[in-house]
Design a protein around this motif. Structure first.
Motif, mmCIF file in Angstrom:
data_model
loop_
_atom_site.group_PDB
_atom_site.id
_atom_site.type_symbol
_atom_site.label_atom_id
_atom_site.label_comp_id
_atom_site.label_asym_id
_atom_site.label_seq_id
_atom_site.Cartn_x
_atom_site.Cartn_y
_atom_site.Cartn_z
ATOM 1 N N MET A 199 -81.576 21.868 -37.728
ATOM 2 C CA MET A 199 -82.598 22.553 -36.861
ATOM 3 C C MET A 199 -83.788 22.176 -37.652
ATOM 4 O O MET A 199 -84.803 22.992 -38.199
ATOM 5 C CB MET A 199 -82.508 24.204 -37.228
ATOM 6 C CG MET A 199 -81.236 24.681 -36.612
ATOM 7 S SD MET A 199 -81.121 26.609 -36.866
ATOM 8 C CE MET A 199 -82.379 27.049 -35.700
ATOM 9 N N PRO A 200 -84.288 20.833 -37.551
ATOM 10 C CA PRO A 200 -85.493 20.363 -38.383
ATOM 11 C C PRO A 200 -86.750 20.801 -37.644
ATOM 12 O O PRO A 200 -86.793 21.422 -36.574
ATOM 13 C CB PRO A 200 -85.365 18.893 -37.881
ATOM 14 C CG PRO A 200 -84.419 18.751 -36.758
ATOM 15 C CD PRO A 200 -83.607 19.885 -36.623
ATOM 16 N N ARG A 201 -87.827 20.809 -38.381
ATOM 17 C CA ARG A 201 -89.158 21.083 -37.888
ATOM 18 C C ARG A 201 -89.400 19.882 -37.128
ATOM 19 O O ARG A 201 -89.684 18.704 -37.514
ATOM 20 C CB ARG A 201 -89.957 21.670 -39.002
ATOM 21 C CG ARG A 201 -89.576 22.936 -39.861
ATOM 22 C CD ARG A 201 -90.463 22.990 -40.839
ATOM 23 N NE ARG A 201 -91.772 23.551 -40.442
ATOM 24 C CZ ARG A 201 -91.961 24.938 -40.243
ATOM 25 N NH1 ARG A 201 -90.956 25.758 -40.012
ATOM 26 N NH2 ARG A 201 -93.085 25.078 -39.857
ATOM 27 N N ARG A 202 -90.284 20.148 -35.694
ATOM 28 C CA ARG A 202 -90.742 19.062 -35.166
ATOM 29 C C ARG A 202 -92.053 19.627 -34.451
ATOM 30 O O ARG A 202 -92.363 20.711 -34.083
ATOM 31 C CB ARG A 202 -89.866 18.680 -33.957
ATOM 32 C CG ARG A 202 -88.637 18.256 -34.602
ATOM 33 C CD ARG A 202 -87.658 17.323 -33.528
ATOM 34 N NE ARG A 202 -87.160 18.153 -32.507
ATOM 35 C CZ ARG A 202 -87.636 17.986 -31.189
ATOM 36 N NH1 ARG A 202 -88.768 17.386 -30.966
ATOM 37 N NH2 ARG A 202 -86.962 18.678 -30.144
ATOM 38 N N GLN A 203 -92.796 18.505 -34.144
ATOM 39 C CA GLN A 203 -94.114 18.799 -33.550
ATOM 40 C C GLN A 203 -93.961 19.404 -32.142
ATOM 41 O O GLN A 203 -93.016 18.821 -31.559
ATOM 42 C CB GLN A 203 -94.843 17.558 -33.532
ATOM 43 C CG GLN A 203 -96.379 17.522 -32.881
ATOM 44 C CD GLN A 203 -97.550 18.144 -33.957
ATOM 45 O OE1 GLN A 203 -97.089 18.200 -35.146
ATOM 46 N NE2 GLN A 203 -98.366 18.982 -33.354
ATOM 47 N N HIS A 211 -101.743 21.514 -34.552
ATOM 48 C CA HIS A 211 -101.173 20.704 -35.573
ATOM 49 C C HIS A 211 -100.413 21.167 -36.739
ATOM 50 O O HIS A 211 -100.478 21.151 -37.580
ATOM 51 C CB HIS A 211 -102.833 20.389 -36.386
ATOM 52 C CG HIS A 211 -103.848 19.924 -35.205
ATOM 53 N ND1 HIS A 211 -104.082 18.765 -35.287
ATOM 54 C CD2 HIS A 211 -104.718 20.514 -34.450
ATOM 55 C CE1 HIS A 211 -105.170 18.711 -34.256
ATOM 56 N NE2 HIS A 211 -105.281 19.626 -34.085
ATOM 57 N N THR A 212 -99.298 21.665 -35.945
ATOM 58 C CA THR A 212 -98.352 22.149 -36.962
ATOM 59 C C THR A 212 -96.999 21.892 -36.408
ATOM 60 O O THR A 212 -96.842 21.450 -35.281
ATOM 61 C CB THR A 212 -98.332 23.760 -37.245
ATOM 62 O OG1 THR A 212 -97.501 24.009 -38.346
ATOM 63 C CG2 THR A 212 -98.158 24.297 -35.939
ATOM 64 N N ALA A 213 -95.629 21.931 -37.057
ATOM 65 C CA ALA A 213 -94.352 21.815 -36.600
ATOM 66 C C ALA A 213 -93.673 23.077 -36.507
ATOM 67 O O ALA A 213 -93.680 24.219 -37.096
ATOM 68 C CB ALA A 213 -93.715 20.850 -37.445
ATOM 69 N N PHE A 214 -92.620 23.288 -35.760
ATOM 70 C CA PHE A 214 -91.786 24.145 -35.467
ATOM 71 C C PHE A 214 -90.174 24.016 -35.374
ATOM 72 O O PHE A 214 -89.880 22.789 -35.130
ATOM 73 C CB PHE A 214 -92.128 24.752 -33.957
ATOM 74 C CG PHE A 214 -93.738 25.343 -33.795
ATOM 75 C CD1 PHE A 214 -94.065 26.666 -34.190
ATOM 76 C CD2 PHE A 214 -94.641 24.504 -33.561
ATOM 77 C CE1 PHE A 214 -95.200 27.099 -33.981
ATOM 78 C CE2 PHE A 214 -95.851 24.902 -33.706
ATOM 79 C CZ PHE A 214 -96.285 26.216 -33.626
ATOM 80 N N THR A 215 -89.643 24.858 -35.891
ATOM 81 C CA THR A 215 -88.208 24.956 -35.910
ATOM 82 C C THR A 215 -87.463 24.700 -34.507
ATOM 83 O O THR A 215 -87.386 25.270 -33.585
ATOM 84 C CB THR A 215 -87.457 25.997 -36.718
ATOM 85 O OG1 THR A 215 -88.050 26.280 -37.937
ATOM 86 C CG2 THR A 215 -86.024 25.937 -36.673
#
Length: 504
Positions: A309-313, A319-323
């Motif tokens: 469940m990586p954090r991705r743009q 300007h942040t990443a989400f799970t």
């Protein structure tokens, strides 16, 4: 929130735990926010942020003009970032900048990145606030005007998941409160989906508002959510949106093989904040996969979510990443998706509104993505139901939009006028009609509608701007200047309007 909360007498653990959660800190008065400065290169706008015990102010400088706004509310828990709201009169507007706490920097708020004239002009609507605040109190018929104070509860309150609490507080019983874990699966999932299923479009049923949803109902009793069709499958790593947790999770093998038993609450405790996510979610994974994992997984790691469940743009997340909730076995990089993807209902609404809602969703997405494919698909659907929906303002205005885009301004104007007879108290409908009449060359009618829109709602920057454009086109610069002066009475510091007036 503390133990003074009315639910704390019977549920002290849940109340104290919830107070630490992101939902309990979703909207608040500015306090201990970072100061800073940065420049938006595209518009050459300089922003200065000053935060102190006395309050928070944001300064805009562009084209030799400057403006300073007091920030009245911070929106967002800070898990990813903070947005900011300014109250001007009884109206709420969004700041064009945000603080991205994960990266520790100031930058443009989502959707403002390509704005060449960023300012405090984006109306903060009820639908925007529903999932970021407790109970907003909008004034009927306006985009962003609110009663004072604007919120009955600032942060997300217990009733958002448990339904109205009055009867339960008066006589506590399991029969007069909603426990999402103990209701039917569709109603249970709807509680989470009301905020965590953004989809591509959310369409209220005729005569309903998104805010009408109450826990215990299915979403489709109030509104329909439309997503891009994934029936042919979708690759892990496909581009995600910020509010797409439910869509991603539904694609996971975990959810699909659970027979509907696995849901958001299987892994998430809404009444507390996880202190050590890696170990907490690893334990959740091992609860199902523990016995088989040693045989099938090479050297099991301590951090399941880091790989699966990586954090991705997100494509709409600033300007942040989400799970990524797809829980893929072998995640891959983000992949672009074609614009001409078919829209489908997340769950089908009642048959009586199925074509209508799908048509409205297609046109909404078509306008957003500049997609003729979706605009045409939506128009065909609405044409099929027009005879039974000729008293539906949403249908009339959406059909009018497509006809206007295709070069039929007079016909579009007639549809907009019909919508106004059905709902005369909604000022944006006057802007629709004015736009069509302007394209049809009838400036007198366009001016009349824009003046009415401004009279009804003096905050509508778009109405002033269109009115000024008409006077410029009519070669009446003095009247155009008067329009900007009128807008500046409502929004005296607006840099764009002051620049435009100076150019007259």
């Amino acid at each position: 929130m503390g133990l003074v909360h009315p639910c704390a007498t019977c549920h002290p653990k849940q109340v104290s735990g919830y107070a630490r959660s992101g939902m309990a800190n979703s909207l608040f008065r500015p306090d201990k926010q970072p100061s800073g400065r940065f420049t938006h290169a595209l518009s050459d706008t300089r922003f200065t942020i000053q935060s102190a015990a006395t309050g928070m102010r944001q300064r805009i400088e562009r084209n030799g003009f400057s403006a300073e706004y007091r920030i009245d509310y911070v929106i967002g828990s800070g898990n990813h970032g903070f947005g900011y709201l300014a109250q001007i009169g009884d109206y709420l507007f969004q700041s064009p900048i945000a603080y991205y706490s994960k990266r520790g920097l100031w930058d443009m708020a989502p959707g403002y990145e390509r704005d060449r004239d960023p300012d405090f002009t984006r109306p903060v609507t009820e639908e925007c606030l529903l999932c970021h605040s407790g109970r907003p109190l909008p004034v009927k018929g306006t985009l962003n005007r609110y009663r004072q104070p604007p919120f009955a509860a600032e942060a997300i309150s217990c009733d958002r998941c448990h339904g109205p609490t009055e009867a339960h507080l008066a006589q506590p019983s399991a029969r007069n409160i909603v426990n999402p874990a103990k209701i039917a699966a569709r109603q249970r999932d709807s509680v989470c989906e009301q905020c965590h299923l953004g989809g591509e479009a959310r369409i209220p049923n005729p005569g309903r508002r998104i805010a009408d949803f109450q826990p215990g109902q299915t979403l489709e009793e109030v509104f329909s959510v439309y997503v891009f069709d994934t029936s042919a499958g979708v690759a892990a790593g496909s581009a995600i949106k910020v509010v797409s947790h439910v869509e991603q999770f539904a694609l996971s093998a975990c959810a699909r093989r659970s027979g509907g038993k696995m849901w958001c609450g299987s892994c998430h405790d809404p009444h507390d904040k996880v202190e050590n996510p890696e170990s907490y979610y690893r334990a959740k994974c091992l609860g199902c996969h523990g016995s088989a994992l040693a045989q099938s997984h090479a050297a099991p790691a301590e951090n399941c979510i880091g790989c699966h469940m990586p954090r991705r743009q997100a494509r709409d997340g600033g300007h942040t990443a989400f799970t990524d909730h797809h829980i893929a076995r072998s995640p891959v990089g983000a992949q672009a998706q074609p614009l001409q993807r078919k829209l489908v209902a997340w769950r089908e609404p009642p048959p009586a509104v199925a074509k209508r809602n799908l048509g409205l969703a297609n046109i909404l997405v078509g306008e957003r993505d500049e997609s003729a494919f979706h605009m045409d698909a939506g128009f065909r659907l609405l044409a099929d139901v027009y005879e039974s929906s000729s008293n539906d303002p949403a249908v009339l205005t959406s059909m009018g939009l497509v006809i206007l885009r295709k070069g039929g301004p007079a016909e579009a104007a007639r549809l907009y006028e019909r919508a106004l007879t059905l709902d005369p108290d909604y000022a944006p409908y006057h802007i629709n009609a004015a736009t069509a009449w302007k394209e049809a060359g009838d400036f007198a009618k366009a001016i009349r509608h824009l003046e009415k829109a401004i009279e009804m709602d003096p905050s509508l920057e778009r109405a002033y701007r269109k009115l000024g454009e008409i006077y410029v086109q009519m070669k009446q610069p003095a009247k155009a200047r008067q329009v900007f002066e009128r807008y500046l009475k409502f929004m005296p510091d607006n840099v764009t309007a002051r620049s435009a007036m100076d150019a007259q």
